[in-house]
Design an enzyme around this catalytic site. Structure first.
Site, PDB file in Angstrom:
ATOM      1  N   GLY A  88       0.627  -1.264   0.039  1.00 12.31           N
ATOM      2  CA  GLY A  88       0.251  -0.091  -0.100  1.00 12.31           C
ATOM      3  C   GLY A  88       0.442   1.160   0.208  1.00 12.31           C
TER       4      GLY A  88
ATOM      5  N   GLY B 165       0.003  -2.088   5.984  1.00 14.34           N
ATOM      6  CA  GLY B 165      -1.693  -0.808   6.433  1.00 14.34           C
ATOM      7  C   GLY B 165      -2.879  -1.684   6.965  1.00 14.34           C
ATOM      8  N   ALA B 166      -3.870  -0.902   6.598  1.00 14.24           N
ATOM      9  CA  ALA B 166      -4.915  -1.228   6.547  1.00 14.24           C
ATOM     10  C   ALA B 166      -5.477  -0.645   6.220  1.00 14.24           C
ATOM     11  CB  ALA B 166      -4.932  -1.203   7.806  1.00 14.24           C
TER      12      ALA B 166
ATOM     13  N   GLY C   1      -7.871  -3.316  -0.278  1.00 12.86           N
ATOM     14  CA  GLY C   1      -8.239  -2.291  -0.984  1.00 12.86           C
ATOM     15  C   GLY C   1      -6.918  -2.452  -1.730  1.00 12.86           C
TER      16      GLY C   1
ATOM     17  N   GLU D 117      -0.245 -10.664   2.644  1.00 12.76           N
ATOM     18  CA  GLU D 117      -0.382 -10.282   4.202  1.00 12.76           C
ATOM     19  C   GLU D 117      -1.200 -10.786   4.951  1.00 12.76           C
ATOM     20  OE1 GLU D 117      -2.513  -6.976   2.212  1.00 12.76           O
ATOM     21  OE2 GLU D 117      -1.153  -5.668   1.684  1.00 12.76           O
TER      22      GLU D 117
ATOM     23  N   LYS E  70      -8.511   6.029   8.535  1.00  8.36           N
ATOM     24  CA  LYS E  70      -8.645   4.055   8.790  1.00  8.36           C
ATOM     25  C   LYS E  70      -9.142   4.517  10.120  1.00  8.36           C
ATOM     26  CE  LYS E  70      -6.529   4.248   4.934  1.00  8.36           C
ATOM     27  NZ  LYS E  70      -5.831   3.409   4.179  1.00  8.36           N
TER      28      LYS E  70
END
Ligand code: DER
Length: 236
Positions: free
Chosen positions: A31, A87-88, A101, A108, A126
Protein backbone atom coordinates in the site's frame (compact mmCIF):
# COMPACT_ATOMS: atom_id res chain seq x y z
CA UNK A 1 -0.71 16.88 2.28
CA UNK A 2 -1.97 16.20 5.78
CA UNK A 3 -2.86 12.63 4.80
CA UNK A 4 0.68 11.93 3.57
CA UNK A 5 2.19 13.58 6.64
CA UNK A 6 -0.13 11.48 8.80
CA UNK A 7 0.93 8.26 7.05
CA UNK A 8 4.59 9.21 7.44
CA UNK A 9 4.31 10.03 11.15
CA UNK A 10 2.41 6.82 11.87
CA UNK A 11 5.01 4.77 10.01
CA UNK A 12 7.98 6.49 11.65
CA UNK A 13 6.50 6.10 15.13
CA UNK A 14 5.71 2.40 14.62
CA UNK A 15 9.18 1.62 13.24
CA UNK A 16 10.89 3.45 16.10
CA UNK A 17 8.90 1.43 18.63
CA UNK A 18 8.69 -2.00 17.03
CA UNK A 19 11.70 -2.51 14.70
CA UNK A 20 14.45 -2.91 17.23
CA UNK A 21 18.10 -3.88 17.09
CA UNK A 22 17.41 -7.54 17.88
CA UNK A 23 14.86 -7.90 15.05
CA UNK A 24 16.38 -9.65 12.05
CA UNK A 25 13.41 -11.00 10.02
CA UNK A 26 11.05 -8.17 9.07
CA UNK A 27 7.80 -8.38 7.08
CA UNK A 28 6.92 -5.44 4.82
CA UNK A 29 3.25 -4.89 3.92
CA UNK A 30 1.64 -3.30 0.87
CA UNK A 31 0.00 0.00 0.00
CA UNK A 32 0.88 3.69 0.16
CA UNK A 33 1.84 3.93 3.84
CA UNK A 34 4.50 1.23 3.95
CA UNK A 35 7.00 3.19 1.79
CA UNK A 36 7.44 5.39 4.87
CA UNK A 37 8.07 2.25 6.94
CA UNK A 38 10.89 1.27 4.58
CA UNK A 39 12.25 4.84 4.60
CA UNK A 40 12.46 4.82 8.41
CA UNK A 41 14.08 1.36 8.51
CA UNK A 42 16.72 2.43 5.96
CA UNK A 43 17.42 5.44 8.20
CA UNK A 44 18.31 3.01 11.03
CA UNK A 45 21.55 2.51 9.12
CA UNK A 46 23.49 -0.11 7.19
CA UNK A 47 25.09 -1.71 10.24
CA UNK A 48 21.70 -2.82 11.52
CA UNK A 49 20.16 -3.63 8.15
CA UNK A 50 23.14 -5.67 6.92
CA UNK A 51 22.12 -8.49 9.31
CA UNK A 52 18.42 -8.33 8.47
CA UNK A 53 16.20 -9.94 5.83
CA UNK A 54 12.96 -8.42 4.58
CA UNK A 55 9.92 -10.46 3.55
CA UNK A 56 7.49 -8.93 1.01
CA UNK A 57 3.70 -9.22 0.89
CA UNK A 58 3.50 -8.98 -2.90
CA UNK A 59 5.06 -7.45 -6.00
CA UNK A 60 4.82 -3.82 -4.85
CA UNK A 61 6.26 -4.73 -1.45
CA UNK A 62 9.12 -6.65 -3.09
CA UNK A 63 9.94 -3.64 -5.28
CA UNK A 64 10.10 -1.41 -2.19
CA UNK A 65 12.62 -3.76 -0.54
CA UNK A 66 14.76 -4.17 -3.65
CA UNK A 67 14.80 -0.44 -4.47
CA UNK A 68 15.86 0.34 -0.88
CA UNK A 69 18.79 -2.09 -1.29
CA UNK A 70 17.52 -4.17 1.62
CA UNK A 71 18.07 -7.93 1.63
CA UNK A 72 15.07 -9.77 0.18
CA UNK A 73 13.86 -13.02 1.73
CA UNK A 74 10.85 -15.23 1.21
CA UNK A 75 8.28 -16.43 3.69
CA UNK A 76 9.01 -20.09 2.89
CA UNK A 77 12.64 -19.53 3.91
CA UNK A 78 11.55 -17.63 7.05
CA UNK A 79 8.19 -19.05 8.23
CA UNK A 80 8.56 -17.16 11.52
CA UNK A 81 9.00 -13.40 11.30
CA UNK A 82 10.02 -11.09 14.16
CA UNK A 83 7.79 -8.18 13.18
CA UNK A 84 5.57 -7.28 10.24
CA UNK A 85 4.31 -3.75 9.65
CA UNK A 86 1.40 -3.23 7.23
CA UNK A 87 -1.32 -0.80 6.25
CA UNK A 88 -5.06 -1.24 6.52
CA UNK A 89 -8.20 0.08 4.88
CA UNK A 90 -10.11 0.46 8.15
CA UNK A 91 -9.53 -0.53 11.81
CA UNK A 92 -12.31 -0.96 14.39
CA UNK A 93 -12.31 -0.45 18.17
CA UNK A 94 -11.01 -4.01 18.66
CA UNK A 95 -8.15 -3.71 16.13
CA UNK A 96 -10.03 -5.83 13.59
CA UNK A 97 -9.19 -4.63 10.08
CA UNK A 98 -10.53 -4.50 6.60
CA UNK A 99 -7.57 -5.13 4.30
CA UNK A 100 -7.33 -5.81 0.59
CA UNK A 101 -7.95 -2.38 -0.91
CA UNK A 102 -4.72 -3.10 -2.76
CA UNK A 103 -5.68 -6.73 -3.47
CA UNK A 104 -2.62 -8.02 -1.57
CA UNK A 105 -4.37 -9.49 1.44
CA UNK A 106 -3.54 -13.19 0.90
CA UNK A 107 0.21 -12.74 1.37
CA UNK A 108 -0.42 -9.96 3.88
CA UNK A 109 -2.41 -12.36 6.07
CA UNK A 110 0.26 -15.08 5.74
CA UNK A 111 2.87 -12.61 6.99
CA UNK A 112 0.58 -11.22 9.67
CA UNK A 113 0.12 -14.76 11.02
CA UNK A 114 3.83 -15.60 10.71
CA UNK A 115 4.87 -12.52 12.68
CA UNK A 116 5.55 -12.55 16.40
CA UNK A 117 4.34 -8.95 16.30
CA UNK A 118 2.01 -7.51 13.67
CA UNK A 119 1.58 -3.73 13.66
CA UNK A 120 -0.73 -1.52 11.56
CA UNK A 121 0.21 1.93 10.27
CA UNK A 122 -2.36 4.27 8.76
CA UNK A 123 -3.63 7.82 8.49
CA UNK A 124 -6.61 9.10 10.51
CA UNK A 125 -9.13 8.16 7.80
CA UNK A 126 -8.73 4.48 8.74
CA UNK A 127 -9.36 4.93 12.47
CA UNK A 128 -12.93 3.69 13.03
CA UNK A 129 -15.27 2.06 15.55
CA UNK A 130 -17.25 -0.34 13.36
CA UNK A 131 -15.84 -1.68 10.07
CA UNK A 132 -17.63 -0.47 6.98
CA UNK A 133 -18.15 3.03 8.39
CA UNK A 134 -15.39 4.64 6.32
CA UNK A 135 -14.28 1.89 3.92
CA UNK A 136 -17.50 1.36 1.93
CA UNK A 137 -16.28 -0.70 -1.02
CA UNK A 138 -17.02 -3.92 0.87
CA UNK A 139 -14.97 -6.82 2.23
CA UNK A 140 -12.22 -7.68 -0.29
CA UNK A 141 -12.26 -11.41 -1.03
CA UNK A 142 -9.57 -13.13 -3.11
CA UNK A 143 -11.27 -15.90 -5.10
CA UNK A 144 -10.36 -18.64 -7.57
CA UNK A 145 -11.26 -17.17 -10.99
CA UNK A 146 -13.37 -20.11 -12.18
CA UNK A 147 -15.51 -19.92 -9.03
CA UNK A 148 -16.30 -16.19 -9.10
CA UNK A 149 -19.81 -16.34 -10.64
CA UNK A 150 -20.98 -19.01 -8.19
CA UNK A 151 -19.40 -17.06 -5.33
CA UNK A 152 -21.21 -13.88 -6.33
CA UNK A 153 -24.52 -15.78 -6.09
CA UNK A 154 -23.56 -17.27 -2.71
CA UNK A 155 -22.41 -13.91 -1.34
CA UNK A 156 -25.61 -12.23 -2.51
CA UNK A 157 -27.51 -14.99 -0.65
CA UNK A 158 -25.30 -14.76 2.45
CA UNK A 159 -26.08 -11.08 2.92
CA UNK A 160 -24.21 -9.03 0.34
CA UNK A 161 -26.54 -8.26 -2.58
CA UNK A 162 -24.04 -5.60 -3.60
CA UNK A 163 -21.10 -8.00 -4.03
CA UNK A 164 -19.24 -7.33 -7.28
CA UNK A 165 -16.18 -8.58 -9.16
CA UNK A 166 -13.39 -5.97 -8.87
CA UNK A 167 -12.78 -4.61 -12.34
CA UNK A 168 -9.59 -2.84 -13.37
CA UNK A 169 -10.72 0.78 -13.82
CA UNK A 170 -7.86 1.91 -16.04
CA UNK A 171 -4.92 0.42 -17.99
CA UNK A 172 -6.42 -3.03 -18.19
CA UNK A 173 -9.62 -4.39 -19.66
CA UNK A 174 -11.43 -6.90 -17.48
CA UNK A 175 -11.07 -7.83 -13.78
CA UNK A 176 -8.19 -7.12 -11.41
CA UNK A 177 -5.83 -10.12 -11.20
CA UNK A 178 -3.85 -10.51 -7.95
CA UNK A 179 -0.14 -11.39 -7.55
CA UNK A 180 -1.37 -14.96 -7.13
CA UNK A 181 -3.39 -15.00 -10.37
CA UNK A 182 -6.77 -14.78 -8.65
CA UNK A 183 -9.77 -12.43 -8.86
CA UNK A 184 -11.14 -10.15 -6.13
CA UNK A 185 -14.79 -9.75 -5.13
CA UNK A 186 -15.78 -6.72 -3.04
CA UNK A 187 -18.71 -7.65 -0.80
CA UNK A 188 -20.43 -4.93 1.24
CA UNK A 189 -22.29 -6.15 4.35
CA UNK A 190 -24.54 -4.10 6.61
CA UNK A 191 -23.54 -2.84 10.04
CA UNK A 192 -25.06 -5.79 11.91
CA UNK A 193 -22.69 -8.11 10.09
CA UNK A 194 -19.70 -5.78 10.41
CA UNK A 195 -20.11 -5.59 14.18
CA UNK A 196 -19.11 -9.27 14.30
CA UNK A 197 -16.20 -9.40 11.87
CA UNK A 198 -14.83 -12.71 13.14
CA UNK A 199 -18.19 -14.41 12.57
CA UNK A 200 -18.47 -12.85 9.10
CA UNK A 201 -14.89 -13.90 8.29
CA UNK A 202 -15.71 -17.51 9.16
CA UNK A 203 -18.90 -17.57 7.08
CA UNK A 204 -17.20 -16.09 4.00
CA UNK A 205 -14.10 -18.28 4.33
CA UNK A 206 -16.29 -21.40 4.25
CA UNK A 207 -17.69 -20.58 0.79
CA UNK A 208 -16.17 -22.83 -1.86
CA UNK A 209 -13.72 -20.95 -4.09
CA UNK A 210 -12.70 -18.36 -1.51
CA UNK A 211 -8.91 -18.10 -1.25
CA UNK A 212 -8.66 -15.42 1.48
CA UNK A 213 -10.85 -12.79 3.12
CA UNK A 214 -9.80 -9.19 3.80
CA UNK A 215 -10.94 -9.29 7.44
CA UNK A 216 -7.98 -9.53 9.86
CA UNK A 217 -9.45 -10.31 13.28
CA UNK A 218 -7.51 -10.39 16.54
CA UNK A 219 -4.14 -10.29 14.77
CA UNK A 220 -2.79 -6.82 15.45
CA UNK A 221 -0.59 -5.94 18.41
CA UNK A 222 -1.17 -2.22 17.88
CA UNK A 223 -2.36 0.32 15.33
CA UNK A 224 -0.70 3.71 14.75
CA UNK A 225 -2.82 6.45 13.15
CA UNK A 226 -1.26 9.73 12.07
CA UNK A 227 -3.69 12.55 12.89
CA UNK A 228 -4.60 15.63 10.83
CA UNK A 229 -2.95 17.91 13.41
CA UNK A 230 0.42 16.19 13.19
CA UNK A 231 0.15 13.78 16.09
CA UNK A 232 -0.34 10.04 16.34
CA UNK A 233 -3.16 8.03 17.93
CA UNK A 234 -2.31 4.53 19.09
CA UNK A 235 -4.80 1.67 19.60
CA UNK A 236 -3.67 -1.56 21.25
O1 DER B 1 -4.59 -3.65 0.68
C1 DER B 1 -4.15 -3.41 1.81
O2 DER B 1 -4.58 -3.99 2.86
C2 DER B 1 -3.07 -2.40 1.94
O3 DER B 1 -2.43 -2.56 3.16
C3 DER B 1 -3.65 -1.00 1.74
O4 DER B 1 -5.03 -1.02 1.55
C4 DER B 1 -3.35 -0.04 2.87
O5 DER B 1 -3.86 1.21 2.52
P1 DER B 1 -2.89 2.48 2.34
O6 DER B 1 -2.47 2.50 0.91
O7 DER B 1 -3.74 3.64 2.75
O8 DER B 1 -1.71 2.27 3.26
Amino acid sequence: STVEAAKRFAAFTAVDRHVLQQHKIIGIGSGSTVPYVVERIVAQGEDLNRDRVFIPTGFQSKELIVKANLRLGDVDQYPTIDVTIDGADEVDHDLNCIKGGGACHLREKVLAEAAETWVIVADYRKNSQVLGTTYKAGVPIEVAPFAYAKLLQNLHRLGSPGAVLRMAQTSKAGPIVTDNGNFVIDAPFDEEWMKEPHDLLTKIKMLTGVVEVGLFCGMAEAAYFGTADGNVTIKW
